[in-house]
Design a protein around this motif. Structure first.
Motif, short mmCIF file in Angstrom:
data_model
loop_
_atom_site.label_atom_id
_atom_site.label_comp_id
_atom_site.label_asym_id
_atom_site.label_seq_id
_atom_site.Cartn_x
_atom_site.Cartn_y
_atom_site.Cartn_z
N UNK A 103 0.83 -1.20 0.00
CA UNK A 103 0.00 0.00 0.00
C UNK A 103 0.86 1.25 0.00
N UNK A 104 1.93 1.26 0.80
CA UNK A 104 2.84 2.40 0.79
C UNK A 104 3.46 2.62 -0.58
N UNK A 105 3.79 1.53 -1.25
CA UNK A 105 4.36 1.63 -2.59
C UNK A 105 3.36 2.20 -3.58
N UNK A 106 2.11 1.76 -3.50
CA UNK A 106 1.09 2.24 -4.44
C UNK A 106 0.78 3.72 -4.22
N UNK A 107 0.89 4.16 -2.99
CA UNK A 107 0.53 5.54 -2.69
C UNK A 107 1.67 6.51 -2.93
N UNK A 108 2.89 6.15 -2.49
CA UNK A 108 3.98 7.13 -2.48
C UNK A 108 5.30 6.62 -3.06
N UNK A 109 5.34 5.40 -3.58
CA UNK A 109 6.56 4.93 -4.19
C UNK A 109 7.24 3.81 -3.43
N UNK A 383 4.63 14.20 7.14
CA UNK A 383 4.15 13.66 5.87
C UNK A 383 2.82 14.25 5.47
N UNK A 384 1.90 14.39 6.42
CA UNK A 384 0.60 14.97 6.10
C UNK A 384 0.74 16.41 5.65
N UNK A 401 -3.74 9.59 -2.24
CA UNK A 401 -2.75 10.07 -1.27
C UNK A 401 -3.39 10.74 -0.06
N UNK A 402 -4.66 11.08 -0.17
CA UNK A 402 -5.36 11.62 1.00
C UNK A 402 -5.94 10.53 1.90
N UNK A 403 -6.00 9.29 1.39
CA UNK A 403 -6.63 8.23 2.17
C UNK A 403 -5.98 8.00 3.53
N UNK A 404 -4.62 7.95 3.63
CA UNK A 404 -4.04 7.74 4.97
C UNK A 404 -4.46 8.81 5.97
N UNK A 405 -4.52 10.06 5.52
CA UNK A 405 -4.93 11.14 6.42
C UNK A 405 -6.37 10.94 6.86
N UNK A 427 -5.23 -0.13 14.61
CA UNK A 427 -5.47 -0.21 13.16
C UNK A 427 -4.98 0.97 12.34
N UNK A 428 -4.74 2.13 12.97
CA UNK A 428 -4.26 3.28 12.18
C UNK A 428 -2.74 3.29 12.07
N UNK A 429 -2.06 2.42 12.81
CA UNK A 429 -0.59 2.45 12.82
C UNK A 429 0.00 2.30 11.42
N UNK A 430 -0.44 1.35 10.57
CA UNK A 430 0.17 1.27 9.23
C UNK A 430 0.05 2.56 8.45
N UNK A 431 -1.04 3.28 8.59
CA UNK A 431 -1.24 4.51 7.84
C UNK A 431 -0.41 5.65 8.43
N UNK A 432 -0.22 5.62 9.73
CA UNK A 432 0.70 6.58 10.35
C UNK A 432 2.12 6.34 9.83
N UNK A 433 2.50 5.08 9.73
CA UNK A 433 3.84 4.76 9.24
C UNK A 433 3.99 5.13 7.76
N UNK A 434 2.95 4.91 6.97
CA UNK A 434 3.01 5.29 5.55
C UNK A 434 3.19 6.80 5.40
N UNK A 435 2.40 7.56 6.16
CA UNK A 435 2.55 9.02 6.11
C UNK A 435 3.92 9.44 6.61
N UNK A 436 4.38 8.80 7.69
CA UNK A 436 5.69 9.15 8.22
C UNK A 436 6.80 8.87 7.23
N UNK A 437 6.73 7.71 6.57
CA UNK A 437 7.76 7.39 5.57
C UNK A 437 7.69 8.36 4.40
#
Length: 767
Positions: A103-109, A383-384, A401-405, A427-437
């Motif tokens: 998911x992180x790859x699909x959203x931000x690389x 990231x946000x 790209x707005x979905x994690x937020x 459950x929000x931790x993966x999306x926090x990590x995606x935004x952080x990365x």
């Protein structure tokens, strides 16, 4: 699957497997590794019931049913065991890490994907939750899957999108059956469907083309746009209903109540929104929790759905009467839900560090600063901010790209409406990590490639450089604000609880139920070492010594309980048991009556009064007390069985059987009880009450527990005869005669022989 994504999945999956193996090996010294406690025990028992083909709940579901149902299906294949449960939890952990990476790859690389997947594998609280028999880790997996499907729906070709939206709705439905807060994903998805459906551009990949935002009427692509959006929303709702509606219908059929998924929403809302919120948040599993749950019974509200509504009405009435306090409570919970410390519920990750060197390195707290949430959240805020700036510069919206937020914001808000715990925000931790990365990657790129003013200490540069400088400064401000909020010092009602002591006490209770009295004593003593003033541990040790018959030792533990706790219903009940053991029955009755005066819903007090009256032959009073015990939820099953004995002796067989069935379903397996109920079902004078099939099942279960017991074989013979299996009945009687003779029980042997002779005579002298 693209080649790079496939390689990433394999490598991240292998890394997650390695982390999980190391952690499981590290867990072997944990007292709960092989002993589920509290909520884990509840889910494990429900899964065992599913594996046996039984219902998880007689009425509407109390808790969401998906997690125990999944475990139950695993147990059908492997047999019920903690090891099987931990194996499926390990699989859930690994798949979640892979999904986070993809998911992180699909959203931000690709770089964000690698960081997200590996970061989730090393995220201490998620690793801790991955081996708890609780729905939290499955919630992470299902929400990641749902967002994956939403991204596919947004970026897929328009002609093939309908089934993708339906699949997204079904995935959200599964997530709701596991954790109802996941319902916020449905709103996010439908909002995204409306925005994407109004895109000006036809063809595939609308999300990448960045649909113009809602406010521009020119974004409508003719009359087809509203119809397209409506169809996608409808497909989402249809998928959601396909999964959730069967559970709602099941609840209606089982209870006659309209319960969408489960009945614990009302009490959870009440726990976080009432005048005594500090007390309800600190209520511990056991007597405190039982008193809270039984409160609606005092007003005659007995069904689960009605009880949930009762708690919700109480909370809303308080909110309407005290709107300021309600708003302040929401603000407090808003701070708690983003705070860097891991707020415990029934387990504490910080206490678990004592038995895990892996968690010692991955989870820690110094004052108000808690790792790893503080690092992940600060990076996510950066990231946000970076994502928001980029979108504002284009004056368009990138839905994907707005979905994690959106997921992080709305899901955390849904948690704060009820009450906050670390595992509820997991459950929000993966999306926090995606935004952080994403924030780290974008900020580093901006710093390296386009911010000479900052890098050289000058405020100069071309327009593009100055714009990137502003982005960097804005991101740094966002990170600083997140640091201040997440590290804001808070005090929580659970701060005064010693979770190490509590864990060992629950382990001791489980060991005692399993028959390991020595192991139970060791666990209770360990609990007492962590908290020498623990009333619950002293009570458990007192009960254990009474079970051993050492009344003086039990009195010694009881004497160490001082203050207001000495008048608690639990202490009064144990005091009554001790004086009863010394033969002072009238004094014991006084203690029991005091316990139910102190707490009118205290089922063990009523159960003790009923048993005492039954022992003294006061069957009328016994029936009254035992009915109270059953009404207020005596979970031992003993009160229902004793009440069945009273009713059967009075000739009220149909009602007796009803209570016998309830008692057998609650009580630990006991051959004597099973045999007694089977005999009544096979030989009851009221033929309408007889149930030959159930009698056979109960008698066979009792026989497996006792071997060739003559009495049980006699009951089994009666059950076989009632069901028309005369040959089996004669064989059971013959076995009983042989067993009685081997034991030297001539009386039982003769009685069984007489029954066998009569049976053969009635069948014409043969079988």
């Amino acid at each position: 699957m693209k080649r790079g994504a496939g390689r990433m999945s394999v490598v991240v999956g292998a890394f997650a497997v390695a982390v999980q193996v190391v952690y499981v090996l590290d867990l072997r010294d944990s007292p709960t590794f092989g002993t589920p406690i509290i909520d884990e025990r509840t889910y494990f028992d429900q899964a065992c019931a599913v594996a046996r083909g039984e219902r998880m709940s007689e009425g509407a579901f109390w808790q969401p049913p998906l997690f125990p149902y999944l475990l139950g299906q695993v147990f059908r294949l492997t047999g019920p065991s903690v090891g099987s449960a931990r194996a499926i939890l390990a699989v859930i952990f690994v798949v979640s890490c892979v999904l986070a990476a993809r998911l992180g790859r699909r959203m931000f690389g690709a770089t964000v994907g690698w960081l997200s997947g590996c970061g989730l594998a090393l995220y201490g609280p998620f690793l801790f939750a991955s081996q708890e028999l609780l729905p939290a880790s499955l919630a992470v997996l299902l929400i990641l899957l749902s967002v994956h499907l939403l991204v596919s729906a947004l970026r897929g070709r328009r002609g093939r999108r309908g089934w993708r939206w339906a699949a997204f709705g079904m995935s959200v439905g599964l997530a709701v059956l596991n954790v109802p807060n996941a319902g916020v994903l449905a709103f996010i998805g439908m909002f995204a469907a409306v925005v994407a459906g109004r895109s000006r551009r036809e063809g595939g990949d609308d999300a990448r083309r960045r649909a113009s935002f809602l406010g521009n009427p020119a974004s409508l692509a003719g009359s087809a746009a509203p119809l397209r959006a409506t169809a996608w929303v409808g497909a989402t709702l249809a998928g959601l209903a396909t999964v959730v509606l069967p559970v709602t219908v099941r609840n209606w059929r089982a209870s006659g109540e309209y319960v969408v998924v489960a009945c614990n929403g009302g009490i959870n809302f009440f726990i976080g929104n009432n005048a005594d919120v500090q007390q309800t948040l600190a209520a511990r599993p056991g007597p405190e929790w039982d008193r809270l749950v039984r409160a609606p019974l005092l007003e005659g509200v007995s069904k689960h759905g009605a009880q949930s509504a009762w708690f919700a009405r109480k909370a809303w009435a308080w909110a309407a009467e005290h709107p300021g306090a309600f708003a302040a409570g929401l603000a407090r919970k808003g701070v708690e839900v983003v705070n860097s410390r891991e707020i415990p519920r029934n387990s504490d990750v910080y206490a678990a560090r004592d038995t895990s060197w892996v968690l010692t390195g991955l989870v820690w707290r110094v004052g108000p600063v808690g790792f790893p949430w503080v690092v992940a959240t600060v990076a996510a805020a950066i990231g946000a901010a970076v994502v928001g700036v980029r979108l504002r510069m284009r004056r368009t919206v990138d839905l994907v790209r707005l979905l994690p937020i959106a997921v992080v914001g709305l899901y955390l808000a849904s948690v704060a409406v009820f009450f906050v715990s670390a595992r509820y925000r997991l459950p929000v931790v993966p999306f926090v990590l995606i935004l952080g990365a994403a924030g780290a990657v974008r900020l580093l790129a901006a710093w390296r490639d386009g911010a000479p003013g900052l890098r050289e200490g000058r405020g100069v540069g071309n327009k593009r450089s100055r714009r990137k400088e502003r982005r960097i400064r804005g991101a740094i401000v966002a990170g600083a604000a997140a640091l201040a909020v997440t590290c804001f010092p808070i005090r929580h009602p659970t701060d005064d609880i010693d979770f190490r002591s509590e864990t060992w006490r629950y382990v001791g209770a489980e060991r005692f139920l399993a028959g390991d009295v020595g192991g139970a004593e060791e666990a209770f003593q360990t609990s007492l070492r962590y908290d020498p003033t623990s009333v619950d541990a002293l009570l458990e040790l007192g009960r254990l010594e009474l079970f051993r018959g050492d009344v003086e030792a039990a009195e010694g533990f009881l004497s160490r309980i001082a203050g207001g706790a000495a008048e608690s219903p639990e202490v009064l009940r144990l005091s009554g048991d001790l004086v009863s053991a010394r033969g002072r029955l009238r004094e014991a009755e006084g203690y029991y009556q005091k316990s139910v005066i102190e707490d009118p819903t205290y089922a063990p007090g009523y159960a003790a009064l009923g048993a005492l009256c039954l022992h003294q032959g006061r069957s009328g009073e016994a029936e009254r007390w035992l009915r109270k015990a059953v009404e207020f939820g005596d979970r031992s099953g003993g009160s229902a069985i004793r009440l069945g004995d009273v009713l059967a002796a009075d000739g009220r067989y149909a009602e007796a059987v009803r209570f016998y069935r309830r008692g057998v379903s609650l009580a630990p397996p006991d051959a004597g009880i099973l045999n007694r109920v089977a005999w009544l079902l096979a030989t009851c004078p009221d033929r309408d009450v007889r149930d030959a099939a159930t009698a056979v099942d109960l008698a066979e279960a009792a026989l497996r527990m006792t071997g060739d017991d003559p009495g049980v074989l006699g009951t089994l013979a009666a059950a076989y005869a009632e069901s028309g299996r005369r040959a089996d009945a004669e064989e059971a009687l013959a076995r009983g005669i042989r067993a009685a003779r081997l034991r030297g029980d001539a009386g039982t042997a003769k009685a069984l022989a007489d029954r066998l002779a009569r049976m053969k005579e009635s069948s014409g002298g043969g079988s």
